[in-house]
Write a protein that holds these residues in place. Structure first.
Motif, PDB file in Angstrom:
ATOM      1  N   THR A   1      -0.233 -17.612 123.065  1.00 55.79           N
ATOM      2  CA  THR A   1      -0.682 -16.214 123.072  1.00 55.79           C
ATOM      3  C   THR A   1      -2.161 -16.095 122.685  1.00 55.79           C
ATOM      4  O   THR A   1      -2.948 -15.512 123.438  1.00 55.79           O
ATOM      5  N   PRO A   2      -2.590 -16.686 121.551  1.00 57.53           N
ATOM      6  CA  PRO A   2      -4.027 -16.590 121.242  1.00 57.53           C
ATOM      7  C   PRO A   2      -4.910 -17.288 122.274  1.00 57.53           C
ATOM      8  O   PRO A   2      -6.041 -16.841 122.536  1.00 57.53           O
ATOM      9  N   LEU A   3      -4.391 -18.355 122.886  1.00 54.06           N
ATOM     10  CA  LEU A   3      -5.181 -19.044 123.917  1.00 54.06           C
ATOM     11  C   LEU A   3      -5.460 -18.093 125.075  1.00 54.06           C
ATOM     12  O   LEU A   3      -6.610 -17.906 125.490  1.00 54.06           O
ATOM     13  N   ILE A   4      -4.400 -17.467 125.584  1.00 50.86           N
ATOM     14  CA  ILE A   4      -4.548 -16.579 126.739  1.00 50.86           C
ATOM     15  C   ILE A   4      -5.357 -15.341 126.354  1.00 50.86           C
ATOM     16  O   ILE A   4      -6.238 -14.893 127.106  1.00 50.86           O
ATOM     17  N   GLU A   5      -5.123 -14.822 125.153  1.00 54.19           N
ATOM     18  CA  GLU A   5      -5.896 -13.639 124.725  1.00 54.19           C
ATOM     19  C   GLU A   5      -7.375 -13.960 124.624  1.00 54.19           C
ATOM     20  O   GLU A   5      -8.227 -13.143 124.954  1.00 54.19           O
ATOM     21  N   SER A   6      -7.717 -15.156 124.176  1.00 51.86           N
ATOM     22  CA  SER A   6      -9.147 -15.442 124.047  1.00 51.86           C
ATOM     23  C   SER A   6      -9.789 -15.870 125.359  1.00 51.86           C
ATOM     24  O   SER A   6     -10.988 -15.652 125.549  1.00 51.86           O
ATOM     25  N   LEU A   7      -9.011 -16.446 126.251  1.00 51.23           N
ATOM     26  CA  LEU A   7      -9.620 -16.832 127.539  1.00 51.23           C
ATOM     27  C   LEU A   7      -9.760 -15.634 128.478  1.00 51.23           C
ATOM     28  O   LEU A   7     -10.615 -15.619 129.351  1.00 51.23           O
ATOM     29  N   GLN A   8      -8.885 -14.645 128.317  1.00 49.53           N
ATOM     30  CA  GLN A   8      -8.880 -13.445 129.164  1.00 49.53           C
ATOM     31  C   GLN A   8      -8.933 -13.762 130.661  1.00 49.53           C
ATOM     32  O   GLN A   8      -9.864 -13.353 131.362  1.00 49.53           O
ATOM     33  N   PRO A   9      -7.961 -14.523 131.168  1.00 43.63           N
ATOM     34  CA  PRO A   9      -7.958 -14.842 132.607  1.00 43.63           C
ATOM     35  C   PRO A   9      -7.824 -13.577 133.441  1.00 43.63           C
ATOM     36  O   PRO A   9      -7.145 -12.627 133.027  1.00 43.63           O
ATOM     37  N   ARG A  10      -8.485 -13.577 134.596  1.00 44.17           N
ATOM     38  CA  ARG A  10      -8.435 -12.398 135.480  1.00 44.17           C
ATOM     39  C   ARG A  10      -8.077 -12.824 136.898  1.00 44.17           C
ATOM     40  O   ARG A  10      -8.369 -13.962 137.296  1.00 44.17           O
ATOM     41  N   PRO A  11      -7.478 -11.889 137.670  1.00 40.17           N
ATOM     42  CA  PRO A  11      -7.137 -12.221 139.057  1.00 40.17           C
ATOM     43  C   PRO A  11      -8.365 -12.755 139.806  1.00 40.17           C
ATOM     44  O   PRO A  11      -9.473 -12.268 139.618  1.00 40.17           O
ATOM     45  N   GLY A  12      -8.125 -13.770 140.617  1.00 38.85           N
ATOM     46  CA  GLY A  12      -9.189 -14.335 141.441  1.00 38.85           C
ATOM     47  C   GLY A  12      -9.929 -15.484 140.787  1.00 38.85           C
ATOM     48  O   GLY A  12     -10.716 -16.164 141.453  1.00 38.85           O
ATOM     49  N   GLN A  13      -9.685 -15.735 139.520  1.00 40.70           N
ATOM     50  CA  GLN A  13     -10.445 -16.794 138.842  1.00 40.70           C
ATOM     51  C   GLN A  13      -9.896 -18.196 139.138  1.00 40.70           C
ATOM     52  O   GLN A  13      -8.734 -18.349 139.525  1.00 40.70           O
TER      53      GLN A  13
END
Ligand SMILES: C[S@@+](CC[C@H](N)C(=O)[O-])C[C@H]1O[C@@H](n2cnc3c(N)ncnc32)[C@H](O)[C@@H]1O
Length: 338
Positions: free
Chosen positions: A35-47
């Motif tokens: 959870t903290p990994l994904i929250e800090s990376l903030q992946p977005r569509p298209g990346q």
């Protein structure tokens, strides 16, 4: 000799040779700090995301969900069996490509897939619980198996070969430096004496030897006495620190400006290496402090998003006590890189 359960259950400390964390249902590997990994990376569509340590694909799946639609995940693992299982799982999804290789070669691997830059790179270091729990791989002293420990069983030197061929001094340095083991010299001397009688080829032989060498009153409270020796051999067999050093540089180089890097480590050697590499990359000058003027050409390429390392919160620790050794560091690639 059976290993006390209290020691087995407590194998998730920072000094643990076996940081892989099993999923609660026993199937696959449950990633820690997800959870903290994904929250800090903030992946977005298209990346475009690179998962440098595919394992059983938990991080890849989480990244894929967020970079879709339009994005891609390029995953890497040294272990061909992890790659094969991953291709079977994600095969139909053209957005995931899984390559067998060492993340030290991350740039070349990603370039070979026609990708020149990435938005996100993740390292979730160590071994997976699938590898750990397979006696044939020889990672764990909990099972009897060949003393192998190679993440890529098709190449390189086994732990048995190191134990058989290194001198007592070399074994002492290896066990002390990579395992932080105070009884390194005694363990090394005992290995050399024992192998004169018969070669040490199994995990059980090595575990029993360490148990005999380390006096009972010095057995660590929370880990098995062989943990540090097994950790040291695993690091040496897989050249883990060298790969990590090269992998981090490759990741920094391949990130787009504004792209993010997340690294989860499981023991102090890894974490120190990650911390130092990220700190150096975040400096505008690396001249010695006593030097009055900057003469280096070093320029910062990263901004540290985690000034303080992120650790599992109480909720994660409660559901997964073995996650307590995990540490997450995150950085962002600067828009101007020199
Ligand atoms: C802790 S597991 C990763 C778990 C994964 N994040 C998941 O969700 O299942 C680490 C994985 O990285 C792989 N690995 C470790 N060092 C590697 C390296 N230098 N290059 C490529 N893969 C590596 C291991 O084989 C193992 O499968």
């Amino acid at each position: 000799m059976t290993i006390p359960l209290s020691l087995v259950a407590d194998m998730g400390t920072l000094d643990d040779a076996t940081p892989g964390v099993p999923s609660p249902d026993g199937a696959g590997h449950r990633p820690v700090l997800l959870t903290p990994l994904i929250e800090s990376l903030q992946p977005r569509p298209g990346q475009i995301a690179v998962d440098a340590t595919f394992g059983t694909g938990g991080v890849t799946a989480a990244l894929l969900e967020r970079v879709s639609p339009g994005g891609r995940v390029i995953a890497i693992d040294r272990d061909q069996s992890a790659v094969d299982a991953g291709r079977a799982r994600f095969g139909a999804d053209g957005a995931v490509e899984i390559a067998q290789g060492d993340f030290a070669d991350l740039e070349a691997i990603v370039h070979a897939l026609g990708v020149t830059a990435a938005d996100l790179v993740v390292f979730d270091l160590g071994i997976s619980s699938v590898q750990l729990d397979d006696p044939a791989r020889g990672f764990s002293f909990r099972f009897d198996g060949p003393l192998d420990m190679r993440m890529d069983p098709r190449s390189g030197t086994t732990a048995a070969h190191l134990v058989d061929s290194l001198t007592a001094d070399e074994l002492t340095s290896l066990i002390r430096d990579y395992g932080d083991e105070r009884f390194a010299r005694s363990i090394a001397s005992r290995i050399v004496r024992a192998r004169e009688r018969s070669p040490i080829t199994t995990t059980t032989q090595l575990r029993e030897l360490v148990e005999q060498v380390v006096p009972r009153r010095f057995w660590p409270k929370r880990i098995h006495p062989a943990t540090r020796t097994f950790q040291a051999l695993r690091i040496a067999v897989n050249h883990e620190l060298e790969s990590l050093e090269r992998g981090l540089q490759a990741a920094i180089s391949i990130l787009r400006p504004g792209g993010r890097l997340g690294v989860i480590s499981f023991h102090s050697l890894e974490d120190t290496l990650v911390k130092n590499a990220l700190h150096v990359a975040a400096q505008n000058c690396v001249c010695p402090p006593q030097q009055p003027h900057c003469t280096c050409v070093h320029r910062a390429t990263l901004f540290l998003l985690t000034r303080k390392v992120i650790r599992p919160d109480s909720a994660e620790l409660a559901t997964n006590p073995r996650s307590r050794s995990a540490r997450l560091r995150v950085a962002e690639k600067l828009a101007t890189d020199g």
